[in-house]
Every structure is written in structure tokens, then in C-alpha cells.
Design an enzyme around this catalytic site. Structure first.
Site, PDB file in Angstrom:
ATOM      1  N   GLU A   1       8.771   3.372  -0.147  1.00  0.00           N
ATOM      2  CA  GLU A   1       7.308   3.448   0.007  1.00  0.00           C
ATOM      3  C   GLU A   1       6.655   2.191  -0.582  1.00  0.00           C
ATOM      4  O   GLU A   1       5.742   1.613   0.003  1.00  0.00           O
ATOM      5  CB  GLU A   1       6.792   4.714  -0.682  1.00  0.00           C
ATOM      6  CG  GLU A   1       5.280   4.850  -0.734  1.00  0.00           C
ATOM      7  CD  GLU A   1       4.775   5.040  -2.155  1.00  0.00           C
ATOM      8  OE1 GLU A   1       4.142   4.102  -2.683  1.00  0.00           O
ATOM      9  OE2 GLU A   1       5.025   6.115  -2.749  1.00  0.00           O
TER      10      GLU A   1
ATOM     11  N   GLU B   1      10.900  -4.126  -6.426  1.00  0.00           N
ATOM     12  CA  GLU B   1      10.219  -2.827  -6.416  1.00  0.00           C
ATOM     13  C   GLU B   1      11.118  -1.729  -6.969  1.00  0.00           C
ATOM     14  O   GLU B   1      10.641  -0.774  -7.547  1.00  0.00           O
ATOM     15  CB  GLU B   1       9.743  -2.484  -5.005  1.00  0.00           C
ATOM     16  CG  GLU B   1       8.737  -3.464  -4.435  1.00  0.00           C
ATOM     17  CD  GLU B   1       7.429  -3.509  -5.225  1.00  0.00           C
ATOM     18  OE1 GLU B   1       6.965  -2.450  -5.689  1.00  0.00           O
ATOM     19  OE2 GLU B   1       6.875  -4.619  -5.382  1.00  0.00           O
TER      20      GLU B   1
END
Ligand SMILES: [Zn+2]
Length: 1066
Positions: free
Chosen positions: A151, A226
């Protein structure tokens, strides 16, 4: 986000004032957001009387269950045009079904993309706040956090938008009214919203390209950044873990409430996907490989596994055209079958589990246990009628402070505050959770017993009619008002629909509440409430063996044990590496950092579509305001269409209050709403408010006023009701202000315990706002006042007060009386009303009567608040794995004169410099700056930050960053447009009327707003350069406050001895 907020609108948190009447949607520990929300540090965050945390996910704190449906009275239904039918054929879709949804005055059409099977809900109405969302079913089978990391990562560059983070470019330069992404336990959701059509299409295109063609599946560096990676700056140093999600989840795993929620979910669902953590367990995240990550995307981010939502007044044909451009690139895949969520079989007997959570070593650990009872209500999904009845039951048991289950638990004295979210129906199978925190170990069985016995009693005796009426009115009111706060209506509607649609159920049904609600009302009227609700309690809860009791024990060593374990693992990793490996790792670390710190080339940036300054209105959004007088008292009226609801604020100047009474004010406010009068018990009064109004709240509001020494400090009573009940609303406001008696010592003691629990929770989950408040208190008087009523000082006050209640109740009670005497006077009052002209006029007589009844005395003394905290740097210690770091100074004191360009510049600093350095390369979940344009305080803040001194160095280099900044016209334009997007943020009518009130109180005129807007629009690169010198004063004279782990503070002191004064927070 700057405090420019006040110029433009109600800050985020303000829209949630009424929610103390509802319980908030449990701030879903299971829903992760792409970006944390900027600090809501203005006086708002602590005004929400019963909010449980200020964690990022609390942004969507709308009332649970019922409000998520738009209803606009004047909207004319939009019929599908013949073109829409042709468009479907032309673009490769077939129409599956279509319905007119009267609850939201919308035509909703469900399409299927023929080639791939992608499903599309196209909702047309006259709402200008357009919403798009694409949702994939993404059930994980381990706790490496793949869905969550994905995401984050897909928004880091895509085929058409090959730059580091198109998401951030949109944050900087679009007019979005919503922009974020959520990871649920079984789905991932990408929503955007805008009122500007061109902007809306830009957002949609960037999001579609991001999910279907992201760069991250080819680029391991994004995955590292991330997700997780080893960091080694120099082969002689220790290896550490870095990664945005890794640190975000470390923060989540430092919060007892989140740990409890997760443990409960995992124990309820041991056999399906909900038994693992889609967000990622920091101890498991480093097991994730890039190959698994890519495969997950290939499998699930496919049109065959997608559900797409469009909503608003845009052209429905264009929606299909845009989608076909993307969807036609794919063939059908079996993803939809592979992503099905299996249901959990029910247990044959209850289960009990015990978990530990990291606690500080300060305070009494004995009373720090938590216990929560959880039930999985059903093996199969429930029908809408049963869900609605259960939702109603949930409100009856827990909705108000006077609701029996809530009241009995809190009055038992067994714990400080409630945990568990009641009935939760966001996942495939509904659950029910309830418990207490702040419990002693030996009382845990008593809590279990109390919950079960109370439920038994409710099943046997039913609910009284006033309680039923109060819940019914509250639910109907919130449906009618449909106040989603700062959340777009179309988005809350989407989340509601997707909750069923994602499990292949009917997406229309959750939008149509009216018939089942009428049916439920009729059943209650005919059969009596007991016949309706008792069988539900018995079947789903009392006779249901699928029960999990979770006990949480405080463990003062856990945080350091986890940390040691991590260090050991990393030491082993290092030991297993050859010299070449280490040199290679240092090189890779360097390479990643270099990539992160290299700006995108201008061509790449230009790929992200943006508006031009011509698209921007030259004037600010004006809210109608008429300033008049009734009985000599100033009354502000805002003539706005509110669907027959009257919104009213009675505002009392607090400046005559004695300084030593300030800290009692929040508890005074709660007492007004939750103690009884001579004639009415607290339960009766509470039910009366529920039966007659849409809610009443009371809270203090404090801010600096630019150019003035005296702070603006008020007590605000906010209420709303159907306009036909304005008389009852004002009667009730008068009743709570004048008739409530401060005599209930035991209830007051509960308020203190609850407030203490809430503050402790905030310290862990929202340490940035605590640090911000503390710095403010060191820099100006209004900041000091706010901190007294909502910061560490307030927590200390509450701890002392907890003991004082038993000892000196009389003194406390008379202090509360004294606050009432000092504040409650006609000459101190101002009224603010928002409704349409007819309702404004009709409510006048009731306002007049209300004012007549106010005491006519003039305030005797004038409070002399002139304090500040000492300006030393401070470290507040809490058991945590990640820190919150702040530094601030007052820019007005350096002679800086406010210009609108400061909004543009501080937003730019947040979204570039701090985002890149504190978040992307520093590994923190968030880094922001915040400029209070009323006091002049400029603060830097970080959120869930693995660093401490390093972050301060980044703050200190901001001036240099500005000085060396090279900025082309496109970048500047984007920065300006993004700032206008903030200033013009979308507001529902009540928020418009309220913002106008705040502007009035703070002396912000329309001329000033126009001037600021012109300054924003004409911001130049020169302004950025000049601001470099201004901001140096934060570096040179700024005060530092951190909320941090003891280990990190100790390490910092090795580098800079005595840098901080140390204070134990928990
Ligand atoms: Zn996240």
C-alpha cells in the site's frame, strides 16, 4: 499542516465534538494509513471529551454504524442518461443492476467490465465533493505486512508518473479534499476526493496508474525504503533496521490498546486470514522477501480482483472511459477466487489468553492490567436487518455515558476506562468486544463476571423506554444530518458499501437503511424492546461459546527486552557477514540514501498533472455572517442550508477565571454533561439530551490573538437539534449550565481516572501533540493555558487529583462552583447560530429566553494568567520503541511579520525537506512543521521516529535547505495550489458556521483573509529565500521537547551531556 487551519476552517478534530454521545468507531488498530495526519495540536485535540486516542487513524472518527449515508434534501435525483447506457457498451462494460437510493438521493449503477470481470459502482448525485476509490481484496497469510508495505510502495512512482513519490506531489499541489490509502486485514483501499473536476481526474489517473503499473515491483529500493532494510553507514558501526512501515508498526506495537486489539482479533480468528497481522509485526517484517512482495502484487492488484467506486456530480460516461483505458490492458485472472476470505468456524468452548505489554516503571504496576472479553458473533455474515438491530443494541448498551453496560463498568471502580469497541462489523464476521483497563490483577475475574452478569440482567430486564427513545432519536438524527465531518460523504458511503461488496454480497443494500429501520421501530413498538433485543443478547453473546478473554499484563522490561533481542539478531547478522559483505551493505545504504535525497528531475515532476493558477478562485470562500444583538448579547447568525438542523454555540469568556482553577476546567465541562440536577439523575439528563437533541458538548477553547498580549480563552457549549426542537435545545443547555449539581464525588472520581487513562494513551500514541503543547507552553501564555488543560502538566494534575478527591472533595466541589460563578454571566456571553433564514428567525425567541435566564452579574475579578513553563529542553520518558521529536521558537519575537507566503513555505518544508529527510531516509512514519499564525510559534515535529538527535540536525538545516533551494515555476505553482487546497478545504455547513465563529473570536477579518490569499497566490522564490533567515531563529533559539524511550535519551546524553531535562511520563 500549518495553523493556517484557523484562517480557513475548523481544524480537523473540531468536527468530532459531538461524538462523545456516540462511541467512536474503534480507531481500528487494523486499519493502516499511508500517511499519518499532521498534529492536531491546536486546542482541539483535548476538547473531545471521550475520545480514546489521537492516533492517525482517528481521523475518521464518525459515529459508528449509522452516519455513513448522505442525505441532501434539495437534491434532484439524477437519472441515468441514454448516453450512459451506450457508454457502457462502448467502453466494454455491462450493466449488472441499477437502483435509485432515496437515502442518498443518488442513482447507483453496478457495472462489470466484460474482459476482466472488474466491478464498478457508479453513484451519481449532485454532491460536488466527488470521490473515487479502488479496492482490492488482499488477505495475507503471514504477519510480514505485505499488504501494508505494498500500500505504501505502489504510490512511489508508476509507469506514467516515474518519480519518487507521485503521492507527495499530489499532497503538495492538488485541491484534494481527501487523499490517503488504507490497509485492512483483508483489503486495501485507495480513495481520493476533490470538488474540482480537473483536479479530480488528475487524482484518479495517478491512483489508477499507481495500483496497476507501479515501479516498486521492479525496484527493490522502494521495497527497502517503505518495508525494511539493513542500514549500515560505516562497517565499523552496528547494523540497524530501517523502513517506514517497520517503524510505523513499532509505534503501533508500543501502544497497549493496539496490542490488545490485535491479540483479541488474532485469538478470535486463529484459522483464517484475520489470525495474522496485515499491518506487519516488527519482529516478522524482516522475513519478507522482495520476491514474495512482487508476487503478491501480481496476484491481487488485478482488475479481476478489484472493486471500483465513483461518486458525485461528475459525468458517469467519462468514469467508464477513464477506467477502460486501464482495465483493457488486462485479461481475466483467477485472483478473485484466490482472494476469497474463508470464515472462521465457531469454537465449542471459550478461550483465555494472556499477553504482556510494555509499561513504564513509574507508578503502581498493580493497577495496570487490562482485560477484554470478545465474541465472534456468527459463522456466517448476518443479514442487514440483524446487523441493524445489533447496531441499535450496541448503542443502547454503550452509546451514551448513561448507557447501562458502560455506566456499570465505569461505576464498578474495577478499572479506569473502557476498552473494546462494542459491536464491530467491518470484517466478514461480526464481533463484540468489551472490557476495562487500569485493573488490578486480582480484579480481573470480577470484571469478567460483571460483564456477563450485566448482559444477563439486560437480557432479562430489557431497556427502559427513555433509553430506547434516546438511542432511536440519536441514530435517526445522525442519519438525517449525515455529518461525516471532514470525511467526504461519498467516501463514508463507499466504505459502508464495500463492507459487504468485498465479500461478494449486495453493494446496494448497506446504503438503504430506511426500510429496515422503520421495520425495526415497528417491531419495537409492537412486541416491546425486550422481545427484540433479549434474544439477540442471548443468541449472539451469552449462549455463544466462541468467546475469547484477553488479559494484558504490564511488563516494565518488555520494551528493553525487545530492543535487546533486536540488537542481538542484528549483531548475529553482522557477525555472519564477510568484510566484503559489510562494505557492500555500507555502499547500498549510501546508494539508497543518495537516491532518496536526490530530487526528481523537472521532466518527471511535470508528468504529474497539476492545475494552473488560472483554475484557482481569487477570493476566499465566504461564509455568510450577520452580527446582531439579542437582549444586549452579541449574536452571530450564519444563513446556510442545514437540512432543518439548528447548530448553536453559547460562548463564554473565561478570562475572569482564577489561574489556580484552570486545570479543573476540562473536568468541569464533563461534570456539566455527566452529573445530575436536583430533579434529574444523570441518567435521566443524559437520556433527555439523547431524546431531544442531536448532542451537546462543552469544552474550553484557547488561542493566541495576533498583535494582542491577552489570550483568547473561552468555554464553548455546542449543541444541535432539529430546528423544531430549538426550544428544548436551549432549555437543556440552560439546565446543564445552571442546574447541574457538583455533588457526585464517585462520578467525579471516575472522570479523573478516565481522563488520566486518556492522557496516558495520548502520550504513547500522540506524543508529537504532547511535545508540541509542551513547547508552546514554554513559548507563550496561551500555550501554557492549553498545556495546563491538556498536556503533561494536566496529567500530573490528574494524578494528584485522584488522591485529593477522597481527601478534599468539598474543596473540589466548591472549585467547580466557583468556575461556574466566574464564567457564567450574560455579559460574558456570545451566541453563534447556523441554520437557514427561516429557522434562524424562529429560534430567536428561544435564544432570548435563554439569555434572560443567565445571571446578570458582571465578573468580579480578572484572572491574571501570565505563566509559562521554563524554557529548558526536555525529554519525557515513555516505554516505546519509537520517539516523537520537536523543536520550536516564536517567529514573531524575531520581528517577523506574517505574510500568506509563510503558509506556502511551511507546507513545502513539510512535504519536501521533512518528508524526504525525516520520513524517507530517517525512517520515521512522519515529519511535519506547524506554524501557529496567531501566536507566531513555529514548530518542527516528528512522529514514530527511530532517531532523536539526528532529527534535530535535520530541523536545524532547514534554513540552509531554503537558501540553496532551486525551484522552477511549476514547482512553485504546485506549492501555491496545494496551499489554496488547504485554505479552501471542503466544509459541511456546521463547520462553516463554526469556523466563522472562531475567526470572529480571533479577530480574523475578511480583509485579512483576502490579503493572505493574495499573498499566497503571489508567493515567489524570493519569499522562500527570505524565510531562511527567519527560520534560523528556531535553530539558534528554539526549545526542544521529545517524548522518547529512556535508552535513546541516555544515548543522546552521551553525545550532548545534559542536553535535556528528564521527566518521567509513564
Ligand atoms: Zn502505513
Amino acid at each position: 499542516m500549518e495553523r493556517a487551519a484557523l484562517l480557513r476552517s475548523t481544524p480537523l478534530a473540531c468536527t468530532r465534538f459531538f461524538l462523545h454521545l456516540h462511541r467512536r468507531r474503534p480507531s481500528s488498530p487494523f486499519r493502516h494509513l499511508r500517511r499519518p495526519l499532521p498534529p492536531s495540536r491546536s486546542c482541539c485535540s483535548w476538547r473531545i471529551i471521550s475520545s480514546s486516542s489521537s492516533s492517525p487513524s482517528s481521523s475518521d472518527g464518525f459515529p459508528r454504524g449509522f452516519s455513513a449515508v448522505p442525505a441532501r434534501a434539495v437534491a434532484a435525483p439524477t437519472q441515468p442518461s441514454p448516453e450512459a447506457i451506450d457508454a457502457a457498451e462502448q467502453y466494454g462494460f455491462e450493466k449488472v443492476s441499477e437502483e435509485f437510493i432515496k437515502e442518498c438521493k443518488s442513482t447507483a449503477t453496478l457495472y462489470r467490465h466484460k474482459k476482466t470481470g472488474a466491478q464498478v459502482m457508479s453513484v451519481s448525485n449532485d454532491d460536488e465533493n466527488k470521490v473515487f476509490g479502488i479496492v482490492f481484496r488482499t488477505p495475507p497469510n503471514n504477519s510480514t505486512g505485505i499488504p501494508h508495505i505494498l500500500e505504501h510502495s505502489v504510490l512511489c512512482g508508476s509507469r506514467k508518473y516515474p518519480l519518487k513519490e507521485p503521492f507527495v506531489e499530489l499532497l503538495k499541489g492538488s485541491l484534494h479534499t481527501f487523499l490517503n490509502a488504507f490497509t485492512y486485514p483483508d483489503r486495501t483501499c485507495y480513495p481520493v476526493a476533490s470538488t474540482n473536476i480537473k483536479d479530480f481526474y488528475n487524482l484518479v489517473d495517478v491512483y489508477l496508474d499507481a495500483v496497476f503499473f507501479p515501479k516498486c515491483v521492479e525496484d527493490v529500493q522502494t521495497f527497502k525504503q517503505e518495508g525494511w532494510h539493513y542500514e549500515l553507514n560505516d562497517p565499523s558501526e552496528d547494523i540497524s533496521y530501517k523502513g517506514v512501515v517497520f517503524n510505523e508498526m513499532k509505534g503501533v506495537y508500543s501502544q497497549p490498546d493496539s496490542i490488545l486489539g490485535r491479540a483479541s482479533q488474532q485469538a478470535l480468528f486463529p484459522n483464517n486470514t484475520y489470525g495474522v497481522d496485515s499491518g506487519g509485526d516488527p519482529q516478522v517484517i524482516p522475513q519478507l522477501t522482495f520476491e514474495e512482495f512482487k508476487e503478491f502484487h501480481r496476484k491481487y492488484y488485478h482488475p479481476s480482483n478489484a472493486r471500483i467506486w465513483f461518486y458525485g456530480d461528475d459525468d458517469p460516461c467519462e468514469r467508464l472511459r477513464i477506467l477502460s483505458e486501464y482495465l483493457d490492458n488486462f485479461d481475466a485472472s483467477p485472483a478473485a477466487n484466490e482472494s476469497k476470505v474463508e470464515s472462521q468456524k465457531l469454537f465449542s468452548k471459550p478461550v483465555k489468553i494472556v499477553e504482556k505489554y510494555p509499561a513504564g516503571d513509574g507508578g503502581d504496576l498493580k493497577k495496570k492490567h487490562m482485560v477484554c472479553l470478545n465474541w465472534l458473533l456468527s459463522e456466517d455474515p448476518l443479514d442487514i436487518e440483524t446487523e441493524l438491530a445489533l447496531g441499535f443494541l450496541d448503542h443502547l448498551m454503550l452509546g451514551f455515558p448513561a448507557s447501562p453496560l458502560r455506566k456499570i463498568l465505569l461505576e464498578s471502580g474495577l478499572g479506569d476506562a473502557i476498552v473494546g469497541g462494542g459491536i464491530e462489523d467491518e470484517l466478514l464476521q461480526p464481533q463484540f468486544s468489551i472490557g476495562l483497563k487500569g485493573v488490578s490483577e486480582e480484579d480481573i475475574p470480577k470484571v469478567e463476571e460483571l460483564v456477563i452478569n450485566t448482559l444477563k440482567k439486560l437480557a432479562e430486564e430489557g431497556f427502559d423506554n427513555d433509553a430506547i427513545e434516546a438511542s432511536m432519536n440519536t441514530i435517526e438524527f445522525s442519519l438525517r444530518e449525515n455529518n461525516t465531518g471532514s470525511f467526504p460523504r461519498g467516501l463514508s458511503l463507499m466504505l459502508r458499501s464495500i463492507g459487504k461488496w468485498i465479500y461478494d454480497m449486495d453493494p446496494f443494500k448497506p446504503l438503504k437503511y430506511e426500510e429496515p429501520l422503520v421495520a425495526l421501530k415497528e417491531r419495537i413498538a409492537k412486541e416491546g424492546s425486550k422481545a427484540v433485543f433479549s434474544p439477540l443478547i442471548e443468541k449472539f453473546i451469552l449462549n455463544n461459546p466462541h468467546r475469547v478473554t484477553v488479559e494484558m499484563q504490564p511488563d516494565p522490561e518488555k520494551a528493553s527486552r525487545d530492543e535487546t533481542m533486536e540488537k542481538e539478531i542484528l549483531a548475529k547478522v553482522k557477525a555472519s557477514m564477510t568484510e566484503e559483505d559489510l562494505a557492500e551493505l555500507a555502499r547500498a545504504t549510501q546508494e539508497l540514501r543518495l537516491k532518496q535525497e536526490t530530487p526528481d528531475p523537472p521532466e518527471a515532476l511535470r508528468a504529474v498533472p497539476s492545475l494552473s493558477l488560472q483554475d484557482i478562485p481569487k477570493e476566499p470562500i465566504r461564509v455568510p455572517i450577520e452580527v446582531g444583538k439579542i437582549n444586549g448579547v452579541k449574536v452571530l447568525r450564519h444563513d446556510l442550508f442545514t437540512n432543518d438542523v439548528l447548530y448553536a454555540e453559547a460562548v463564554f469568556n473565561m478570562s475572569s477565571l482564577k489561574q489556580e482553577l484552570l486545570q479543573y476546567v476540562p473536568l468541569f465541562c464533563q461534570s456539566l454533561l455527566e452529573m445530575g440536577t436536583k430533579d434529574l439523575s444523570f441518567v435521566q439528563l443524559n437520556q433527555l439530551i439523547g431524546r431531544k437533541t442531536g448532542g451537546i458538548s462543552v469544552y474550553p477553547f484557547t488561542s493566541a490573538v495576533r498583535g494582542k498580549l491577552d489570550p483568547c480563552s473561552h468555554l464553548i457549549v455546542r449543541g444541535k437539534a432539529m430546528a423544531g426542537r430549538a426550544d428544548e435545545l436551549f432549555d437543556l443547555v440552560n439546565c446543564i449550565l445552571q442546574e447541574v449539581q457538583f455533588t457526585d464525588q464517585q462520578r467525579f472520581k471516575q472522570f479523573v481516572s478516565q481522563s488520566k487513562a486518556r492522557m496516558e494513551n495520548r502520550l504513547r500514541g500522540g506524543g508529537h501533540s504532547i511535545a508540541a503543547a509542551r513547547m508552546d507552553a514554554k513559548l507563550n501564555v496561551p500555550g501554557w493555558i492549553s498545556e495546563q488543560m491538556g498536556g503533561v502538566s494536566y496529567l500530573e494534575f490528574l494524578r494528584a487529583l485522584e488522591e485529593k478527591v477522597d481527601r478534599d472533595w468539598d474543596e473540589i466541589s466548591s472549585s467547580l462552583e466557583e468556575i461556574r460563578r466566574s464564567v457564567l454571566a450574560r455579559s460574558n456571553c456570545l451566541i453563534n447560530l447556523t441554520a437557514d433564514a427561516k429557522n434562524l428567525q424562529q429560534s430567536e425567541q428561544f435564544v432570548s429566553k435563554f439569555l434572560d435566564l443567565l445571571p446578570n452579574n458582571s465578573p468580579v475579578s480578572v484572572g491574571n494568567w501570565n505563566s509559562m513553563l521554563s524554557p529548558e529542553n526536555e525529554a519525557i520518558l515513555i516505554p516505546t520503541q519509537v520517539n516523537y521529536v520537536g523543536k520550536a521558537a516564536n517567529l514573531f519575537e524575531t520581528g517577523y511579520k506574517l505574510s500568506g507566503s509563510a503558509y506556502v513555505i511551511s507546507k513545502y518544508i513539510s512535504n519536501t525537506w521533512l518528508w524526504d529527510r525525516v520520513r524517507v531516509s530517517g525512517g520515521a512514519y512522519g515529519g511535519f512543521c506547524d506554524f501557529d499564525t496567531h501566536s507566531g510559534v513555529f514548530s518542527f515535529l516528528s512522529y514514530r521516529d527511530p532517531n532523536l538527535l539526528k532529527t534535530l540536525d535535520i530541523y536545524d538545516a532547514t534554513g540552509e535547505f531554503l537558501r540553496e533551494l532551486e525551484m522552477d515555476d511549476d514547482t512553485l505553482t504546485k506549492a501555491i495550489i496545494g496551499t489554496i487546497g488547504d485554505v479552501d478545504s471542503y466544509q459541511l455547513p456546521d463547520a462553516k458556521g463554526y469556523s466563522s465563529l472562531l475567526r470572529y473570536l480571533l479577530g480574523v477579518t475578511e480583509e485579512e483573509r483576502q490579503q493572505r490569499r493574495e499573498e499566497i497566490l503571489s508567493t515567489s522564490v524570493k519569499d522562500f529565500k527570505e524565510f531562511a533567515d527567519v527560520i534560523e531563529s528556531v535553530k539558534d533559539k528554539g526549545v526542544v521537547v521529545t517524548v522518547a524511550s529512556p535508552d535513546d535519551v541516555e544515548a543522546a546524553h552521551k553525545d550532548r551531556p545534559d542536553f535535556f531535562q528528564v521527566k518521567n511520563g509513564l
